[in-house]
Design a protein around this motif. Structure first.
Motif, mmCIF file in Angstrom:
data_model
loop_
_atom_site.group_PDB
_atom_site.id
_atom_site.type_symbol
_atom_site.label_atom_id
_atom_site.label_comp_id
_atom_site.label_asym_id
_atom_site.label_seq_id
_atom_site.Cartn_x
_atom_site.Cartn_y
_atom_site.Cartn_z
ATOM 1 N N CYS A 103 -8.890 -0.649 -2.474
ATOM 2 C CA CYS A 103 -9.178 0.441 -1.550
ATOM 3 C C CYS A 103 -8.853 0.039 -0.113
ATOM 4 O O CYS A 103 -8.200 0.787 0.621
ATOM 5 C CB CYS A 103 -10.654 0.833 -1.669
ATOM 6 S SG CYS A 103 -11.161 2.175 -0.565
ATOM 7 N N GLU A 104 -9.284 -1.139 0.291
ATOM 8 C CA GLU A 104 -9.007 -1.615 1.652
ATOM 9 C C GLU A 104 -7.521 -1.810 1.889
ATOM 10 O O GLU A 104 -6.978 -1.447 2.937
ATOM 11 C CB GLU A 104 -9.742 -2.931 1.893
ATOM 12 C CG GLU A 104 -11.248 -2.800 2.030
ATOM 13 C CD GLU A 104 -11.876 -4.112 2.415
ATOM 14 O OE1 GLU A 104 -11.341 -5.170 2.008
ATOM 15 O OE2 GLU A 104 -12.900 -4.101 3.130
ATOM 16 N N MET A 105 -6.849 -2.398 0.919
ATOM 17 C CA MET A 105 -5.444 -2.745 1.065
ATOM 18 C C MET A 105 -4.544 -1.512 1.157
ATOM 19 O O MET A 105 -3.542 -1.505 1.873
ATOM 20 C CB MET A 105 -5.027 -3.607 -0.136
ATOM 21 C CG MET A 105 -3.665 -4.256 -0.031
ATOM 22 S SD MET A 105 -3.307 -5.160 -1.542
ATOM 23 C CE MET A 105 -4.810 -6.094 -1.758
ATOM 24 N N LEU A 106 -4.892 -0.466 0.422
ATOM 25 C CA LEU A 106 -4.032 0.713 0.337
ATOM 26 C C LEU A 106 -4.486 1.839 1.255
ATOM 27 O O LEU A 106 -3.918 2.932 1.215
ATOM 28 C CB LEU A 106 -3.992 1.222 -1.114
ATOM 29 C CG LEU A 106 -3.552 0.204 -2.172
ATOM 30 C CD1 LEU A 106 -3.657 0.809 -3.560
ATOM 31 C CD2 LEU A 106 -2.127 -0.285 -1.920
ATOM 32 N N HIS A 107 -5.469 1.564 2.078
ATOM 33 C CA HIS A 107 -6.063 2.621 2.892
ATOM 34 C C HIS A 107 -5.058 3.260 3.857
ATOM 35 O O HIS A 107 -5.168 4.453 4.175
ATOM 36 C CB HIS A 107 -7.254 2.081 3.676
ATOM 37 C CG HIS A 107 -7.969 3.124 4.480
ATOM 38 N ND1 HIS A 107 -8.749 4.107 3.888
ATOM 39 C CD2 HIS A 107 -8.006 3.384 5.815
ATOM 40 C CE1 HIS A 107 -9.234 4.897 4.815
ATOM 41 N NE2 HIS A 107 -8.803 4.486 5.997
ATOM 42 N N HIS A 108 -4.081 2.490 4.317
ATOM 43 C CA HIS A 108 -3.131 3.042 5.298
ATOM 44 C C HIS A 108 -2.071 3.928 4.665
ATOM 45 O O HIS A 108 -1.284 4.555 5.375
ATOM 46 C CB HIS A 108 -2.451 1.907 6.068
ATOM 47 C CG HIS A 108 -1.453 1.141 5.251
ATOM 48 N ND1 HIS A 108 -1.804 0.124 4.387
ATOM 49 C CD2 HIS A 108 -0.100 1.263 5.147
ATOM 50 C CE1 HIS A 108 -0.719 -0.353 3.806
ATOM 51 N NE2 HIS A 108 0.320 0.316 4.238
ATOM 52 N N LEU A 109 -2.028 4.001 3.312
ATOM 53 C CA LEU A 109 -1.050 4.871 2.642
ATOM 54 C C LEU A 109 -1.579 6.299 2.683
ATOM 55 O O LEU A 109 -2.195 6.792 1.744
ATOM 56 C CB LEU A 109 -0.817 4.411 1.199
ATOM 57 C CG LEU A 109 -0.246 2.998 1.032
ATOM 58 C CD1 LEU A 109 -0.117 2.654 -0.449
ATOM 59 C CD2 LEU A 109 1.103 2.863 1.720
ATOM 60 N N LYS A 110 -1.323 6.981 3.770
ATOM 61 C CA LYS A 110 -1.943 8.268 4.039
ATOM 62 C C LYS A 110 -1.400 9.406 3.180
ATOM 63 O O LYS A 110 -1.980 10.485 3.140
ATOM 64 C CB LYS A 110 -1.797 8.619 5.521
ATOM 65 C CG LYS A 110 -2.455 7.607 6.453
ATOM 66 C CD LYS A 110 -2.388 8.037 7.880
ATOM 67 C CE LYS A 110 -2.981 6.984 8.816
ATOM 68 N NZ LYS A 110 -4.384 6.662 8.489
ATOM 69 N N LYS A 111 -0.282 9.171 2.481
ATOM 70 C CA LYS A 111 0.293 10.225 1.652
ATOM 71 C C LYS A 111 0.186 9.919 0.157
ATOM 72 O O LYS A 111 0.764 10.633 -0.665
ATOM 73 C CB LYS A 111 1.745 10.468 2.048
ATOM 74 C CG LYS A 111 1.886 10.974 3.488
ATOM 75 C CD LYS A 111 3.295 11.411 3.800
ATOM 76 C CE LYS A 111 3.382 11.986 5.211
ATOM 77 N NZ LYS A 111 4.740 12.460 5.550
ATOM 78 N N MET A 155 -0.980 -9.422 -2.761
ATOM 79 C CA MET A 155 -0.504 -8.070 -2.466
ATOM 80 C C MET A 155 -0.705 -7.667 -1.015
ATOM 81 O O MET A 155 -0.101 -6.701 -0.544
ATOM 82 C CB MET A 155 -1.219 -7.056 -3.365
ATOM 83 C CG MET A 155 -0.577 -6.875 -4.727
ATOM 84 S SD MET A 155 -1.408 -5.563 -5.645
ATOM 85 C CE MET A 155 -1.186 -4.164 -4.545
ATOM 86 N N ARG A 156 -1.556 -8.371 -0.293
ATOM 87 C CA ARG A 156 -1.863 -7.970 1.084
ATOM 88 C C ARG A 156 -0.622 -7.869 1.960
ATOM 89 O O ARG A 156 -0.447 -6.879 2.682
ATOM 90 C CB ARG A 156 -2.900 -8.913 1.692
ATOM 91 C CG ARG A 156 -4.296 -8.688 1.129
ATOM 92 C CD ARG A 156 -5.347 -9.398 1.945
ATOM 93 N NE ARG A 156 -6.677 -9.149 1.401
ATOM 94 C CZ ARG A 156 -7.420 -8.103 1.689
ATOM 95 N NH1 ARG A 156 -6.961 -7.180 2.539
ATOM 96 N NH2 ARG A 156 -8.620 -7.952 1.172
ATOM 97 N N PRO A 157 0.280 -8.865 1.951
ATOM 98 C CA PRO A 157 1.495 -8.700 2.760
ATOM 99 C C PRO A 157 2.414 -7.595 2.245
ATOM 100 O O PRO A 157 3.167 -7.003 3.017
ATOM 101 C CB PRO A 157 2.174 -10.075 2.660
ATOM 102 C CG PRO A 157 1.623 -10.705 1.429
ATOM 103 C CD PRO A 157 0.224 -10.212 1.330
ATOM 104 N N SER A 158 2.331 -7.296 0.957
ATOM 105 C CA SER A 158 3.195 -6.260 0.396
ATOM 106 C C SER A 158 2.864 -4.886 0.963
ATOM 107 O O SER A 158 3.749 -4.048 1.140
ATOM 108 C CB SER A 158 3.068 -6.231 -1.133
ATOM 109 O OG SER A 158 3.304 -7.508 -1.694
ATOM 110 N N PHE A 159 1.589 -4.654 1.235
ATOM 111 C CA PHE A 159 1.154 -3.344 1.724
ATOM 112 C C PHE A 159 0.556 -3.479 3.128
ATOM 113 O O PHE A 159 -0.501 -2.954 3.432
ATOM 114 C CB PHE A 159 0.159 -2.728 0.740
ATOM 115 C CG PHE A 159 0.786 -2.387 -0.578
ATOM 116 C CD1 PHE A 159 1.413 -1.160 -0.769
ATOM 117 C CD2 PHE A 159 0.796 -3.300 -1.620
ATOM 118 C CE1 PHE A 159 2.018 -0.844 -1.977
ATOM 119 C CE2 PHE A 159 1.396 -2.995 -2.840
ATOM 120 C CZ PHE A 159 2.013 -1.767 -3.011
ATOM 121 N N CYS A 160 1.308 -4.180 3.953
ATOM 122 C CA CYS A 160 0.900 -4.351 5.340
ATOM 123 C C CYS A 160 1.052 -3.025 6.101
ATOM 124 O O CYS A 160 1.665 -2.075 5.599
ATOM 125 C CB CYS A 160 1.748 -5.439 6.004
ATOM 126 S SG CYS A 160 3.519 -5.038 6.046
#
Length: 449
Positions: A237-245, A208-213
């Motif tokens: 948590c780490e992977m989705l942290h940049h999804l600010k909304k 999933m890491r490349p999916s939520f780059c």
């Protein structure tokens, strides 16, 4: 070509249908117009579907229509498409050549279709999507369920041709379709996607890491990852942290490993978190600071001692709790689900201290129906609409003479169920009477002496 046949071919070429049996049927009060491809080929008609807003087509092989993809659609046909009322098309149980799908998707540019669904379909081969270059379609919602298609790997060029449209897409669902990952470049195309459901696939932590780059899905608000192969809450948590909304995250039915301590912090925007049926036996992991809805039902939790000041809904059903969580940790709580645990006592005073509590589900617990236990539950149930599962799911486990009885039917009279309340005052009165008698006797004796 007869106009009905042309209409059939246009619709068949790109979309798919669910729950269609028999020939075309349409009832305005029931909604969709449902057709079977086989019935249409045997002389069925689509005329009755012209007023419909939802069109469904099921069953068949569209390979025979593949020649349509190279035909030039005349202006009169485009004019007809613009007059149709249909806003949603569903295709089910179909074999769909991708080249045909590409041709029909282009035609939706002239229609009012906002929703397209594919269910139990197989897409055949690859197609060039150059005809879609720079087109923005009215379709804002796409759903794929149980579909089979060529791999998304090495198809960046196709998505480049679709990018103008995909940048405007709002909702995307791809479930039960054996998805293992979404390339980073594709995730970046969905610049305005609000809702993404990729449940019941084969996603893993690392895949999933490349999916939520960084830069992928920048406007995403709802993400559903239900029933995949995810294993680490910390990694999520780490992977989705940049999804600010991100507002709503569903990780249910994944076997998650809880990390006792973690430096990862969830975005403050996250208000709804579903961790139900994830195998958790304790929660000391970092939770979103502003979470308002937390579902940790169907786990192995023995206790929950976390301060969540903004929490409004807490679902703890089907765990192994022996006591009600402390009310002081959840001052804003409105909905509490405790059914299916090992709780023997409901503390009325503590639950009533939850000033905003509107719904309490606490059935299917082994209640101790002593006088205090039964009366406290009955008092809570007397509060209007507080316990929607009362009284049928509330039964006594003890004492033995009440076992199996509904708590509702346990005698609640103070004199009946707590003899100590009667015995103690009577004993005190007897003692006082004896003392008074002794004092009087002593005084009389003193006077006579």
């Amino acid at each position: 070509m007869h106009i009905t046949q042309l209409f059939v071919v246009i619709l068949l070429t790109g979309l798919k249908l669910s729950e269609v049996v028999g020939d075309c049927s349409f009832n305005k009060s029931q909604g969709p117009c449902t057709c079977s491809l086989l019935d249409l080929e045997n002389g069925g008609t689509l005329f009755q579907c012209l007023p419909a807003f939802v069109f469904e087509l099921r069953g068949g092989n569209l390979e025979k229509y593949v020649g349509f993809a190279s035909n030039t659609v005349q202006q009169p046909v485009l004019d007809i498409l613009q007059t149709l009322q249909v806003t949603k098309i569903v295709f089910g149980d179909l074999l769909v050549p991708e080249v045909l799908l590409a041709a029909v998707m282009k035609l939706t540019y002239y229609m009012r279709i906002t929703d397209i669904e594919f269910e139990s379909c197989t897409f055949l081969g690859n197609a060039s999507w150059f005809q879609m270059d720079r087109l923005i379609l009215p379709v804002s919602s796409l759903r794929f369920h149980n579909v089979t298609s060529a791999s998304l790997a090495n198809r960046d060029k196709d998505f480049t041709h679709l990018s103008r449209w995909l940048e405007t897409l709002q909702n995307l669902t791809v479930t039960q379709s054996q998805v293992t990952y979404i390339p980073c470049s594709i995730g970046k195309v969905f610049r305005n996607l609000r809702y993404l459901d990729v449940s019941e696939n084969h996603l893993q932590d690392q895949s999933m890491r490349p999916s939520f780059c960084q830069g992928a899905f920048p406007q995403l608000q709802v993400l559903k990852l239900h029933r995949n192969n995810l294993s680490s809450f910390h990694t999520m948590c780490e992977m989705l942290h940049h999804l600010k909304k991100l507002v709503h995250l569903d990780l249910s039915q994944n076997d998650l490993l809880a990390i006792p301590s973690s430096s990862c912090q969830w975005q403050p925007s996250l208000h709804i978190l579903n961790l139900s049926n994830t195998g958790l036996d304790h929660i000391t992991l970092p939770l979103p600071p502003n979470v308002e809805v937390l579902d940790v039902s169907s786990n192995n939790l023995h206790a929950l001692d976390l301060a969540l000041p903004f929490l409004k809904k807490l679902h703890l059903s089907n765990n192994r709790l022996h006591a009600v969580p402390s009310a002081k940790n959840y001052p804003a709580l409105e909905v509490l689900s405790l059914d299916g645990n090992l709780i023997s006592h409901l503390p009325r005073d503590e639950l009533q201290s939850l000033r905003h509590l509107q719904s309490l589900r606490a059935g299917r617990n082994p209640y101790n129906c002593s006088c205090a236990g039964a009366s406290e539950i009955q008092a809570l149930a007397s509060m209007e609409s507080l316990m929607p599962d009362w009284p049928q799911n509330y039964a006594c486990e003890s004492p033995s003479h009440y076992q199996g009885m509904l708590v509702k039917n346990v005698p609640a009279s103070v004199l009946q169920c707590n003899k100590a309340i009667v015995i103690i005052p009577v004993t005190v009165l007897l003692v006082l009477s004896c003392l008074a008698g002794i004092i009087c006797f002593a005084r009389r004796k003193a006077r006579s002496g």
